[in-house]
Write a protein that holds these residues in place. Structure first.
Motif, PDB file in Angstrom:
ATOM      1  N   ALA A 144     -11.576  -8.963   8.108  1.00  0.00           N
ATOM      2  CA  ALA A 144     -10.358  -8.162   8.039  1.00  0.00           C
ATOM      3  C   ALA A 144     -10.310  -7.243   9.254  1.00  0.00           C
ATOM      4  O   ALA A 144     -11.347  -6.799   9.752  1.00  0.00           O
ATOM      5  CB  ALA A 144     -10.325  -7.349   6.755  1.00  0.00           C
ATOM      6  N   ARG A 145      -9.086  -6.977   9.712  1.00  0.00           N
ATOM      7  CA  ARG A 145      -8.910  -6.134  10.891  1.00  0.00           C
ATOM      8  C   ARG A 145      -7.807  -5.115  10.610  1.00  0.00           C
ATOM      9  O   ARG A 145      -6.731  -5.468  10.140  1.00  0.00           O
ATOM     10  CB  ARG A 145      -8.521  -7.009  12.084  1.00  0.00           C
ATOM     11  N   TYR A 146      -8.112  -3.847  10.904  1.00  0.00           N
ATOM     12  CA  TYR A 146      -7.093  -2.807  10.804  1.00  0.00           C
ATOM     13  C   TYR A 146      -6.117  -2.980  11.956  1.00  0.00           C
ATOM     14  O   TYR A 146      -6.513  -3.142  13.098  1.00  0.00           O
ATOM     15  CB  TYR A 146      -7.722  -1.413  10.891  1.00  0.00           C
ATOM     16  N   SER A 147      -4.831  -2.926  11.650  1.00  0.00           N
ATOM     17  CA  SER A 147      -3.802  -3.059  12.668  1.00  0.00           C
ATOM     18  C   SER A 147      -2.662  -2.109  12.296  1.00  0.00           C
ATOM     19  O   SER A 147      -1.712  -2.498  11.611  1.00  0.00           O
ATOM     20  CB  SER A 147      -3.312  -4.503  12.743  1.00  0.00           C
ATOM     21  N   GLY A 148      -2.790  -0.853  12.688  1.00  0.00           N
ATOM     22  CA  GLY A 148      -1.777   0.145  12.335  1.00  0.00           C
ATOM     23  C   GLY A 148      -1.762   0.399  10.840  1.00  0.00           C
ATOM     24  O   GLY A 148      -2.773   0.778  10.258  1.00  0.00           O
ATOM     25  N   ASP A 149      -0.631   0.157  10.212  1.00  0.00           N
ATOM     26  CA  ASP A 149      -0.491   0.353   8.770  1.00  0.00           C
ATOM     27  C   ASP A 149      -0.690  -0.940   7.993  1.00  0.00           C
ATOM     28  O   ASP A 149      -0.202  -1.077   6.873  1.00  0.00           O
ATOM     29  CB  ASP A 149       0.896   0.927   8.443  1.00  0.00           C
ATOM     30  N   ARG A 150      -1.403  -1.890   8.596  1.00  0.00           N
ATOM     31  CA  ARG A 150      -1.651  -3.169   7.951  1.00  0.00           C
ATOM     32  C   ARG A 150      -3.115  -3.563   8.089  1.00  0.00           C
ATOM     33  O   ARG A 150      -3.794  -3.126   8.991  1.00  0.00           O
ATOM     34  CB  ARG A 150      -0.802  -4.282   8.587  1.00  0.00           C
ATOM     35  N   ARG A 163      -0.389  -1.140   4.040  1.00  0.00           N
ATOM     36  CA  ARG A 163      -1.022   0.012   3.410  1.00  0.00           C
ATOM     37  C   ARG A 163      -0.169   0.566   2.278  1.00  0.00           C
ATOM     38  O   ARG A 163      -0.666   0.890   1.215  1.00  0.00           O
ATOM     39  CB  ARG A 163      -1.295   1.096   4.456  1.00  0.00           C
ATOM     40  N   SER A 164       1.132   0.676   2.492  1.00  0.00           N
ATOM     41  CA  SER A 164       2.011   1.275   1.492  1.00  0.00           C
ATOM     42  C   SER A 164       2.168   0.414   0.240  1.00  0.00           C
ATOM     43  O   SER A 164       2.601   0.903  -0.801  1.00  0.00           O
ATOM     44  CB  SER A 164       3.391   1.547   2.100  1.00  0.00           C
ATOM     45  N   ALA A 165       1.804  -0.874   0.313  1.00  0.00           N
ATOM     46  CA  ALA A 165       1.978  -1.779  -0.821  1.00  0.00           C
ATOM     47  C   ALA A 165       0.675  -2.061  -1.562  1.00  0.00           C
ATOM     48  O   ALA A 165       0.679  -2.766  -2.562  1.00  0.00           O
ATOM     49  CB  ALA A 165       2.591  -3.092  -0.340  1.00  0.00           C
ATOM     50  N   ILE A 166      -0.440  -1.525  -1.093  1.00  0.00           N
ATOM     51  CA  ILE A 166      -1.743  -1.775  -1.734  1.00  0.00           C
ATOM     52  C   ILE A 166      -1.973  -0.734  -2.816  1.00  0.00           C
ATOM     53  O   ILE A 166      -1.881   0.468  -2.574  1.00  0.00           O
ATOM     54  CB  ILE A 166      -2.899  -1.716  -0.717  1.00  0.00           C
ATOM     55  N   GLU A 167      -2.286  -1.215  -4.014  1.00  0.00           N
ATOM     56  CA  GLU A 167      -2.651  -0.329  -5.119  1.00  0.00           C
ATOM     57  C   GLU A 167      -4.044  -0.732  -5.597  1.00  0.00           C
ATOM     58  O   GLU A 167      -4.263  -1.870  -6.013  1.00  0.00           O
ATOM     59  CB  GLU A 167      -1.644  -0.472  -6.261  1.00  0.00           C
ATOM     60  N   ALA A 177      -5.403   7.875   4.320  1.00  0.00           N
ATOM     61  CA  ALA A 177      -4.915   8.502   5.549  1.00  0.00           C
ATOM     62  C   ALA A 177      -3.496   8.053   5.893  1.00  0.00           C
ATOM     63  O   ALA A 177      -3.086   8.124   7.037  1.00  0.00           O
ATOM     64  CB  ALA A 177      -5.856   8.177   6.710  1.00  0.00           C
ATOM     65  N   ALA A 178      -2.756   7.639   4.886  1.00  0.00           N
ATOM     66  CA  ALA A 178      -1.375   7.191   5.107  1.00  0.00           C
ATOM     67  C   ALA A 178      -0.549   8.348   5.652  1.00  0.00           C
ATOM     68  O   ALA A 178      -0.788   9.514   5.325  1.00  0.00           O
ATOM     69  CB  ALA A 178      -0.775   6.692   3.807  1.00  0.00           C
ATOM     70  N   PRO A 179       0.452   8.062   6.490  1.00  0.00           N
ATOM     71  CA  PRO A 179       1.322   9.106   7.011  1.00  0.00           C
ATOM     72  C   PRO A 179       2.017   9.866   5.873  1.00  0.00           C
ATOM     73  O   PRO A 179       2.201   9.319   4.795  1.00  0.00           O
ATOM     74  CB  PRO A 179       2.354   8.332   7.856  1.00  0.00           C
TER      75      PRO A 179
END
Length: 148
Positions: free
Chosen positions: A60-66, A85-89, A138-140
């Protein structure tokens, strides 16, 4: 005899080239940094399954908000799954059980998640899990993050 040696040599050359391409692909994925070993199990049923079936080893690779997830044993240059990020629960955290222990890396922790209504599990090391949870939190400002 010559034909057999030629065919054998071609097979060995193809295997070496294939392994080189696997290594080169992984190097290119890791080049931008922010990568970690992560097994994935996608589209799970409601009842828990510890049979070890369905786990796919990946990076897995971090790429901004994904998070971009790549299968290890693939030649595809694009990620197989992309998790926003915003869709992961995050709904659960556990250690591997039963046959899962054989299917996953030895120090893996299993994280149960829901992404856009799809149940999935991620298995990663404790260090990678700490980084993943910190990235989620650390979401905006203004973005909803659900971490159990």
């Amino acid at each position: 005899m010559f034909l057999a040696l030629l065919v054998g040599g071609l097979i060995v050359a193809l295997v070496v080239i294939g392994l080189f391409v696997f290594g080169l692909r992984r190097r290119l994925i890791q080049r931008s940094g922010g990568t970690f070993d992560c097994s994935l199990r996608w589209n799970l049923p409601e009842e828990p399954d510890v049979s070890g079936k369905g786990w796919v080893y990946g990076v897995a690779r971090y790429s901004g908000d994904r998070i971009e997830w790549f299968r290890v044993f693939s030649y595809a240059p694009r990620p197989r799954r992309v998790l926003e990020r915003s869709a992961i629960e995050v709904v659960a955290r556990r250690t591997p059980e039963g046959e899962e222990e054989l299917a996953l890396l030895s120090d893996a922790v299993v994280l149960g998640c829901v992404h856009r209504g799809t149940r999935l599990e991620l298995a990663m090391s404790e260090d990678a899990l700490t980084g993943f949870l910190a990235w989620l939190e650390a979401a905006p400002p203004g973005q909803r993050v659900n971490v159990a």
